[in-house]
Scaffold this motif. Structure first.
Motif, PDB file in Angstrom:
ATOM      1  N   GLU A   1      -7.274  -0.420  -7.916  1.00 18.41           N
ATOM      2  CA  GLU A   1      -6.829   0.693  -8.758  1.00 18.41           C
ATOM      3  C   GLU A   1      -5.316   0.745  -8.932  1.00 18.41           C
ATOM      4  OE1 GLU A   1      -8.523   0.582  -5.705  1.00 18.41           O
ATOM      5  OE2 GLU A   1      -9.365   2.598  -5.687  1.00 18.41           O
ATOM      6  N   ASP A   2      -4.589  -0.005  -8.083  1.00 19.20           N
ATOM      7  CA  ASP A   2      -3.127   0.080  -8.144  1.00 19.20           C
ATOM      8  C   ASP A   2      -2.570  -0.375  -9.492  1.00 19.20           C
ATOM      9  OD1 ASP A   2      -3.127   0.997  -5.601  1.00 19.20           O
ATOM     10  OD2 ASP A   2      -2.354  -0.840  -4.680  1.00 19.20           O
TER      11      ASP A   2
ATOM     12  N   GLN B   1      -1.531   5.997  -2.731  1.00 22.17           N
ATOM     13  CA  GLN B   1      -2.967   6.261  -2.599  1.00 22.17           C
ATOM     14  C   GLN B   1      -3.474   6.961  -3.863  1.00 22.17           C
ATOM     15  OE1 GLN B   1      -4.111   7.778   1.330  1.00 22.17           O
ATOM     16  NE2 GLN B   1      -2.570   6.480   2.287  1.00 22.17           N
TER      17      GLN B   1
ATOM     18  N   ASN C   1     -11.628  -2.059   4.989  1.00 20.48           N
ATOM     19  CA  ASN C   1     -10.328  -2.555   4.535  1.00 20.48           C
ATOM     20  C   ASN C   1      -9.243  -1.975   5.444  1.00 20.48           C
ATOM     21  OD1 ASN C   1      -7.810  -2.961   3.245  1.00 20.48           O
ATOM     22  ND2 ASN C   1      -8.806  -3.126   1.252  1.00 20.48           N
TER      23      ASN C   1
ATOM     24  N   GLY D   1      -9.166   5.030  -2.422  1.00 26.97           N
ATOM     25  CA  GLY D   1      -9.331   3.620  -2.764  1.00 26.97           C
ATOM     26  C   GLY D   1     -10.776   3.171  -2.919  1.00 26.97           C
TER      27      GLY D   1
ATOM     28  N   THR E   1     -11.839  -0.111  -4.579  1.00 26.22           N
ATOM     29  CA  THR E   1     -11.670  -1.333  -3.797  1.00 26.22           C
ATOM     30  C   THR E   1     -12.690  -1.426  -2.667  1.00 26.22           C
ATOM     31  OG1 THR E   1      -9.312  -1.249  -4.293  1.00 26.22           O
ATOM     32  CG2 THR E   1      -9.994  -2.665  -2.454  1.00 26.22           C
ATOM     33  N   THR E   2     -12.752  -0.382  -1.840  1.00 28.22           N
ATOM     34  CA  THR E   2     -13.590  -0.491  -0.635  1.00 28.22           C
ATOM     35  C   THR E   2     -15.077  -0.556  -0.980  1.00 28.22           C
ATOM     36  OG1 THR E   2     -13.433   1.904  -0.385  1.00 28.22           O
ATOM     37  CG2 THR E   2     -11.999   0.565   0.983  1.00 28.22           C
TER      38      THR E   2
ATOM     39  N   HIS F   1       0.833  -1.216   0.000  1.00 27.48           N
ATOM     40  CA  HIS F   1       0.000   0.000   0.000  1.00 27.48           C
ATOM     41  C   HIS F   1       0.863   1.260   0.000  1.00 27.48           C
ATOM     42  CE1 HIS F   1      -3.561   2.300   0.210  1.00 27.48           C
ATOM     43  NE2 HIS F   1      -3.618   2.506   1.500  1.00 27.48           N
TER      44      HIS F   1
ATOM     45  N   ILE G   1      -6.327   0.027   3.967  1.00 27.04           N
ATOM     46  CA  ILE G   1      -6.636   1.370   3.480  1.00 27.04           C
ATOM     47  C   ILE G   1      -6.876   2.323   4.643  1.00 27.04           C
ATOM     48  CG2 ILE G   1      -8.450   2.685   2.293  1.00 27.04           C
ATOM     49  CD1 ILE G   1      -8.423   0.474   0.146  1.00 27.04           C
TER      50      ILE G   1
ATOM     51  N   ARG H   1      -5.443  -5.972  -1.391  1.00 32.68           N
ATOM     52  CA  ARG H   1      -4.736  -5.005  -2.224  1.00 32.68           C
ATOM     53  C   ARG H   1      -5.730  -4.230  -3.074  1.00 32.68           C
ATOM     54  NH1 ARG H   1      -1.367  -9.279  -2.662  1.00 32.68           N
ATOM     55  NH2 ARG H   1      -2.403  -9.911  -4.581  1.00 32.68           N
ATOM     56  N   ARG H   2      -5.322  -3.026  -3.464  1.00 36.76           N
ATOM     57  CA  ARG H   2      -6.273  -2.156  -4.154  1.00 36.76           C
ATOM     58  C   ARG H   2      -6.388  -2.498  -5.630  1.00 36.76           C
ATOM     59  NH1 ARG H   2      -5.752   3.987  -3.135  1.00 36.76           N
ATOM     60  NH2 ARG H   2      -4.200   3.694  -4.752  1.00 36.76           N
TER      61      ARG H   2
END
Lengths: 163, 786
Positions: free
Chosen positions: B18-19, A97, B667, B505, B508-509, A94, B670, B15-16
């Motif tokens: 959008e990453d 962001q 999450n 995020g 994801t969330t 992570h 996050i 894990r996200r």
């Protein structure tokens, strides 16, 4: 003026104004928008790319200055569909962001690990201290880079990160 | 370290999504939008803080071979566009016509073929200014001889904007009169700036034939912006499409509508081409929404043995040259009246006076939760001042006065009803985690040797998730958010939301919320946001309202789908819907768990040829609009340790423990990231960040060489922990988390600094606690920074 540089392994020749900044050359001329721009004064580091392997702030390097040099940008981290461990590390831990500082952070991390494959936390913090992240508070970036150091040949999770 | 884990179908660390694009440099931010034939805009800004405009000569700029248009306030005036409404029912100049009112104010807009030529042409515009005296200090704004800034407004004879009171003045005065101990303290929450890494900008594309305007824009509230453009420019709202693509950080900086956005739109209308405008960093710091700037005089009353009875505060609020703060209409000081904090009091009163100054407009930004930052800073500093006066340990004083679990829902003395909390457990957890008693022993030992070590304790109660709509609106728009959920035949889904991530995020969330409710894996759920043509209406992301409002909408729209799925399943299984029971991902027959249908099977059946009961439509799609019954009230206990070099007065934050309670955790990864970011904001505000002005109104924080933001070297390795006290009124029990740490960390750090400086008799010093200012404080000269 005419300049020629190698970007992510490919040679480009373009006619540009002598005052054109490297960041604008990469973004506007080559369409490599992964390199960002954030401050004009070399403070934020969102524009960081590697020139001959060393991190530079592309908002304060003229495109003309970079002529004849090897430039590597975030678009050059993934090779043949395999993510760089640094890219994986940022997703795993992570380390991002909003994602705006991320390309610059990852390029600096790549340069650090190329020179020092097993950096301490203090060395990592020092390496990224010329760059600003407004979202993460840096701890997860440090962990991301540490993850990459611990997984130098990582590529096994590419599929998951790609989803 | 463990990094890969099973992906949760629902809440949990993951894990996200959008990453994948961001780590490849494939994020698409506004400046990455390039359209065929696109032109570039640049803004000429005022070099002075207050002046009458005598003349503007644009002829040389227009003669530049690459310039397509130069627009001034006079041009806009002809279209009735020179002024626009702000989000606080004030007006703001798009381009100055009569006067400039702050340094950096927009004066003219150039459209050229490339970004360098646009900047070149700015140099060719000749503006003659007749300089006027400026007022930049809010304390002087109401002086009888202060220059009147807003002489454009009828009935405006001074720089006064509003007076706002909350609480019971008489009861508070009585409590103070009866108190054993009263402590008063002046404090300034200085002006800072959110300074997201991506500055503000827009690409406007007006198609003459269809009359459709598409605006890619750095906005946290695309739908609200669309409505504002409809009201400002008179464009029909269905002909406006606002797209907020990836946003490089917002923190409240990207809530207002800025003149540059309007100029880009006008530029596109005038030239018939798409126009991009991206501000540079100095423009961002000097002209866009700043934060704070509250001049406060606080008072706290208590018994000798440390029971706090009342608190009061008078505030002068600097709103800059235009009152452009983004906050609910009925709350001109935001939610500042939650300044009673986390304590059970007998009385409280605050008065806030808003004033104009010759500075950039703004005030509500930088993760402030509508001024809860200022409120928590006030109360947490006052409690520490009281602890100093009484000689009571600051943690013990807080434990003595915290609202108790059985008192919830708790009605505070200014009218808020806190939903849930178990404050003592959270504070004790933080004390245990950091080893509070041991640290106090270490500090005592170090003081013997002249070493300056400070321990700072802070406790905060946040107030986030605006509406409800009957109390909260912005420009008359109720603070609600919509959600649409489309379930495709194969059981994959698309969630449309009205809020806009700037790094939080959401992709994801929000998928995890749907997953939790329906059992569809998060990776099978596409979250669509940031495009007013394809998402439901809502007020956007700020004030930590995404999870409290839009998260609730998402849970409820998923439950609507689940209810529809039940009817379809009853038809599939040929049983009564009443005989069906839900487990995550499937409806099954009560008492016969093998007889059931998964949500994916039901989705296919819903779109298939199965005969449906009378009155039941095919498909599973649903939509909703959520109106929250109350705010949510996240809270947390923060403790930090600082060391101050007595030789250089440099402050180093050695450790920082943050125990947050945001109710149900969607999450945790996050959440921790959000907390880390906010703690770093606290380092910034407490130690480094300051937008100051000289007497003439020159901005002294106009670049990142002057406006200092924390780097990895100033930040410790954050230590986070949590408690979970769900919100009773939120569908999933979640509260907001995005701004908790920004709210809670600045007073915690300043408390630690003042604790370290106690041997020097320092009870309070204003932020930012730079080495120079700490040095002054150690010598008894702790003056405000401006």
């Amino acid at each position: 003026m005419q300049i020629t540089m190698t970007v992510n392994g490919e040679e480009y020749t373009r006619e540009v104004e002598p005052r054109m900044l490297l960041t604008h050359f990469l973004r506007d001329e080559l369409g490599l928008t992964g390199t960002h721009w954030g401050c004009d004064t070399s403070n934020c580091g969102t524009c960081s790319v590697l020139m001959d392997g060393d991190p530079v702030k592309s908002c304060t390097v003229l495109a003309a200055t970079a002529s004849g040099h090897q430039i590597r940008t975030v678009e050059g981290l993934e090779v043949d569909g395999v993510l760089d461990p640094v890219q994986q590390g940022f997703s795993e831990m992570h380390g991002l962001q909003c994602g705006f500082c991320t390309p610059g952070m990852m390029m600096t991390a790549r340069a650090l690990l190329d020179e020092n494959p097993n950096p301490t936390e203090a060395e990592i913090r020092e390496a990224i201290s010329g760059q600003i992240c407004r979202c993460t508070g840096y701890a997860t970036i440090v962990r991301s880079i540490r993850w990459a150091a611990d997984h130098p040949a990582a590529a096994t999770h590419t599929e998951e990160v790609a989803s | 370290m463990a990094t890969t884990e099973e992906r949760p179908i629902g809440f949990g660390r993951m894990r996200r999504k959008e990453d994948a694009r961001f780590i490849r440099g494939q994020g698409r931010y506004v400046d990455d939008v390039n359209l065929p034939g696109m032109l570039h805009g640049a803004i000429l800004r005022s070099p002075v803080a207050h002046a009458r405009i005598v003349s503007i000569d644009t002829s040389a700029a227009l003669a530049h071979p690459k310039v397509r248009a130069v627009i001034t306030g006079k041009d806009l005036e002809a279209q009735n566009l020179a002024w626009m409404p702000t989000l606080s029912y004030d007006t703001q100049a798009v381009l100055a016509t009569d006067k400039v009112r702050f340094q950096g104010q927009e004066v003219a807009f150039v459209v050229a073929e490339d970004r360098y030529s646009a900047r070149d042409a700015l140099e060719l515009i000749d503006v003659e200014y007749d300089t006027l005296p400026a007022v930049v200090n809010a304390r002087r704004a109401l002086d009888p001889d202060a220059p009147v800034i807003r002489d454009d407004k009828e009935d405006q004879a001074d720089n006064h904007i509003f007076d706002w009171e909350s609480g019971d003045r008489a009861a508070t005065d009585a409590a103070f009169a009866a108190a054993d101990v009263v402590v008063e303290q002046d404090m300034l929450y200085p002006r800072s700036h959110p300074a997201p890494m991506e500055t503000c900008g827009a690409v406007a594309d007006f198609e003459k034939v269809s009359g459709k305007l598409t605006l890619w824009c750095t906005t946290q509230a695309p739908h609200a912006h669309r409505t504002v453009y409809a009201l400002v420019a008179g464009l029909p709202e269905h002909k406006i499409r606002v797209i907020s693509p990836d946003i490089g950080g917002g923190f409240g900086n990207k809530v207002p509508v800025y003149p540059g956005y309007v100029c880009a739109v006008v530029g596109s209308i005038v030239t018939g081409k798409p126009v991009k405008w991206m501000e540079d960093r100095s423009e961002n710091l000097m002209s866009t929404g700043f934060a704070r700037d509250y001049v406060m005089r606080g008072g706290i009353a208590a018994t000798r043995d440390g029971r706090i009875t009342a608190i009061k505060v008078d505030v002068i609020a600097d709103h800059g040259a235009f009152n452009a703060t983004a906050q609910p209409t009925k709350y001109p000081a935001g939610f500042f009246n939650v300044f009673t904090g986390s304590y059970d009091l007998e009385a409280a009163h605050c008065k806030v006076t808003g004033v104009y100054t010759n500075t950039a407009p703004g005030g509500v930004a930088y993760a402030c939760s509508f001024r809860v930052t200022e409120a928590v800073y006030l109360v947490e500093r006052m409690v520490d001042c009281l602890a100093d006066e009484l000689g009571i340990d600051p943690a013990a004083l807080r434990l003595r006065n915290l609202i108790k679990p059985e008192q919830f829902p708790y009605a505070c003395k200014t009218g808020w009803v806190y939903d849930s909390g178990d404050y003592e457990t959270t504070l004790r957890k933080a004390m245990e985690r950091i080893g509070y008693d041991e640290l106090r022993r270490e500090q005592a030992e170090k003081r013997k040797h002249g070493e300056l070590m400070g321990i700072g304790v802070g406790f905060f109660t946040e107030a986030v998730g605006a509406g409800p709509r009957k109390h909260m609106d912005i420009l008359g728009l109720g603070m609600n958010d919509g959600a649409t959920l489309r379930v495709h035949p194969t059981g994959k889904a698309q969630l449309g939301i009205s809020v806009q991530t700037q790094g939080q995020g959401h992709e994801t969330t929000f998928a995890q919320i749907v997953a939790e409710e329906l059992g569809i894996p998060p990776e099978d759920i596409d979250v669509v946001h940031g495009d007013t043509d394809t998402t439901p209406y809502g007020l956007g992301t700020y004030g930590s309202r995404s999870t409290p409002v839009s998260g609730a909408a998402t849970a409820l729209v998923a439950r609507k789908v689940r209810d529809r799925a039940r009817i379809i399943a009853s038809a599939m299984l040929e049983v009564s819907a009443d005989d069906l029971e839900w487990e995550k991902g499937r409806w099954f027959v009560k008492g016969d768990p093998d007889q059931g249908a998964t949500i994916q099977e039901i989705a296919m059946a819903a779109h298939g040829s199965i005969e449906l009961p009378d009155g039941v439509e095919g498909g599973l799609d649903a939509e909703t609009v959520y109106d929250p019954p109350n705010l949510t009230f996240p809270f947390g206990a923060y403790i930090c340790v600082v060391d101050i070099d007595p030789g250089t007065a440099e402050v180093k934050v050695r450790r920082f423990v943050a125990v947050d309670d945001c109710g149900t955790r969607i999450n945790p990864m996050i959440i921790e990231g959000q907390v880390h970011g906010g703690l770093t904001d606290g380092i910034g505000m407490a130690l480094m960040e300051l937008i100051a002005f000289d007497e003439d109104g020159n901005c002294l924080g106009g670049s990142l060489m002057d406006y200092l933001i924390p780097t990895a070297l100033e930040c410790p390795d954050w230590e986070t922990d949590f408690t979970v006290t769900p919100s009773p009124h939120h569908p999933i029990g979640a509260k907001g988390i995005g701004e908790s740490a920004t709210v809670g960390s600045p007073p915690t750090i300043v408390n630690a600094i003042c604790d370290a400086l106690a041997p020097y008799g320092v009870r309070h010093m204003d932020m930012p606690c730079t080495p120079a200012r700490v040095w002054e404080a150690m010598r008894g000269n702790a003056e405000p920074p401006q």
